[in-house]
Design an enzyme around this catalytic site. Structure first.
Site, mmCIF file in Angstrom:
data_model
loop_
_atom_site.group_PDB
_atom_site.id
_atom_site.type_symbol
_atom_site.label_atom_id
_atom_site.label_comp_id
_atom_site.label_asym_id
_atom_site.label_seq_id
_atom_site.Cartn_x
_atom_site.Cartn_y
_atom_site.Cartn_z
ATOM 1 C CB CYS A 86 -0.688 -0.146 1.200
ATOM 2 S SG CYS A 86 -2.613 0.788 0.567
ATOM 3 C CG HIS A 203 -3.597 -3.950 3.379
ATOM 4 N ND1 HIS A 203 -2.383 -2.580 4.297
ATOM 5 C CD2 HIS A 203 -4.424 -2.895 2.579
ATOM 6 C CE1 HIS A 203 -2.116 -1.500 4.259
ATOM 7 N NE2 HIS A 203 -3.167 -1.259 2.616
ATOM 8 C CD GLU A 205 -0.862 -5.628 5.860
ATOM 9 O OE1 GLU A 205 -0.250 -6.019 4.798
ATOM 10 O OE2 GLU A 205 -0.846 -4.335 6.436
#
Lengths: 243, 84
Positions: A86, A203, A205
């Site tokens: 990002c 994302h 994560e």
């Protein structure tokens, strides 16, 4: 495997990355403040998401000049794996470690939603845990994720297989409707020519535990951080998201 | 004192959602028929006027091109006042 997660003023996904790397993967991970001039000994670097420097001037432009980025640039050019997520992707473009730029979303809206991505190249360090053409799910959360490169650069990305992920629909079809931000060619993630630097707007994560709706992001970290086949991985903790 | 202004606009080849939103709103304001609006920014730098003018100009050009504007998606003009 020892990871370094760079923390800029305004980073807000650094702790999520550290949690995933330490608690879910069971790897070592250190936070690296952006004013450091030397990288500690690490096997890979993550530039996390967030709004470094409040997105002043352009997203990622000021962070790209941080002292640590000179060290990250030198290490990247020597082959160190670098993953920009990002805002990290925006920083890598601004630092010219990846080609192109990320513009404001074409519809002018901030998009925070699940996204489906088609794997376009699974021969890279960070995507080897995926199947070619597979549709994987990871959330997006950005206002400036519209990937742009000039036609010659974009053509080179296409021809060299440097486009790793494209926004697609649930059936894995890359369509205009599936493109949340107006990115050229539905691009969600790219790599450099050498394959050690990758940037993506989604994302990973936030997609590492079943509780959060997807574990596809975990496979991206595992691809780079494990010699074993990705399918054989078991989380290091026993089931609880809070570890 | 040298005053440098860097005027930055999104390139014509790049879609500018902010400019498009302003263009749309101009219709509500009673000015229809505007074909295109681009929204950019202007950055002003004030620096002491000491040193070699050619070097100062060259440094300002580098700063404008490599940091204040992103030539991938933006065009810019550098105006310098007070440089001998």
């Amino acid at each position: 495997m020892r990871w370094g997660v760079v923390v800029f003023p305004g980073s807000n996904c650094d702790r999520d990355c550290l949690f995933v790397l330490r608690r879910v993967l069971g790897h070592e991970a250190v936070a690296i403040w952006h004013e450091e001039r030397i990288l500690p000994p690490v096997d890979a670097v993550v530039l996390p998401g967030g709004f470094s420097y409040g997105d002043y001037l352009r997203s990622g432009a000021i962070a790209a000049l941080s002292p640590i980025m000179a060290a990250v640039g030198r290490a990247a050019r020597s082959g160190l794996p670098v993953l920009g997520i990002c805002n990290g992707f925006q920083i890598l473009c601004e630092a010219r470690l990846l080609p192109g730029a990320l513009l404001p979303n074409a519809d002018g809206l901030f998009h925070c939603q699940p996204a489906t991505l088609r794997v376009e190249n699974n021969r890279t360090l960070f995507t080897r845990g995926f199947s070619l053409g597979e549709a994987v799910r990871m959330p997006i959360a950005h206002g400036q994720g519209c990937y742009y490169a000039d036609p010659a650069t974009f053509d080179r990305l296409e021809r060299s297989g440097l486009i790793l992920l494209r926004y697609c629909n649930a059936r894995g079809e890359v369509t205009g409707e599936a493109n949340p931000n107006g990115s050229l060619g539905n691009v969600a993630g790219i790599s450099n020519e050498e394959g050690n630097v990758i940037g993506l707007m989604p994302h990973p994560e936030r997609a590492c535990e079943a509780l959060l709706g997807s574990t596809d992001g975990l496979r991206l970290f595992l691809s780079a951080g494990s010699k074993e086949p990705v399918e054989e991985f078991r989380p290091s903790y026993a089931g609880s998201a809070l570890g | 004192m040298i005053r440098a202004r860097v005027s930055i606009l999104p390139k014509r080849t790049v879609f500018d959602p902010q400019g498009e939103a302003v263009r749309h709103a101009l219709g509500h304001f009673g000015l229809s028929g505007v074909e295109r609006v681009r929204v950019g920014k202007e950055i002003e730098l004030e620096i002491p006027g000491e040193g070699d003018p050619a070097e100062i100009r060259s440094r300002l050009e580098t700063i404008a091109r490599d940091f204040l504007a992103n030539p991938v998606v933006e065009e810019y003009e550098l105006h310098i006042e007070g440089l001998p």
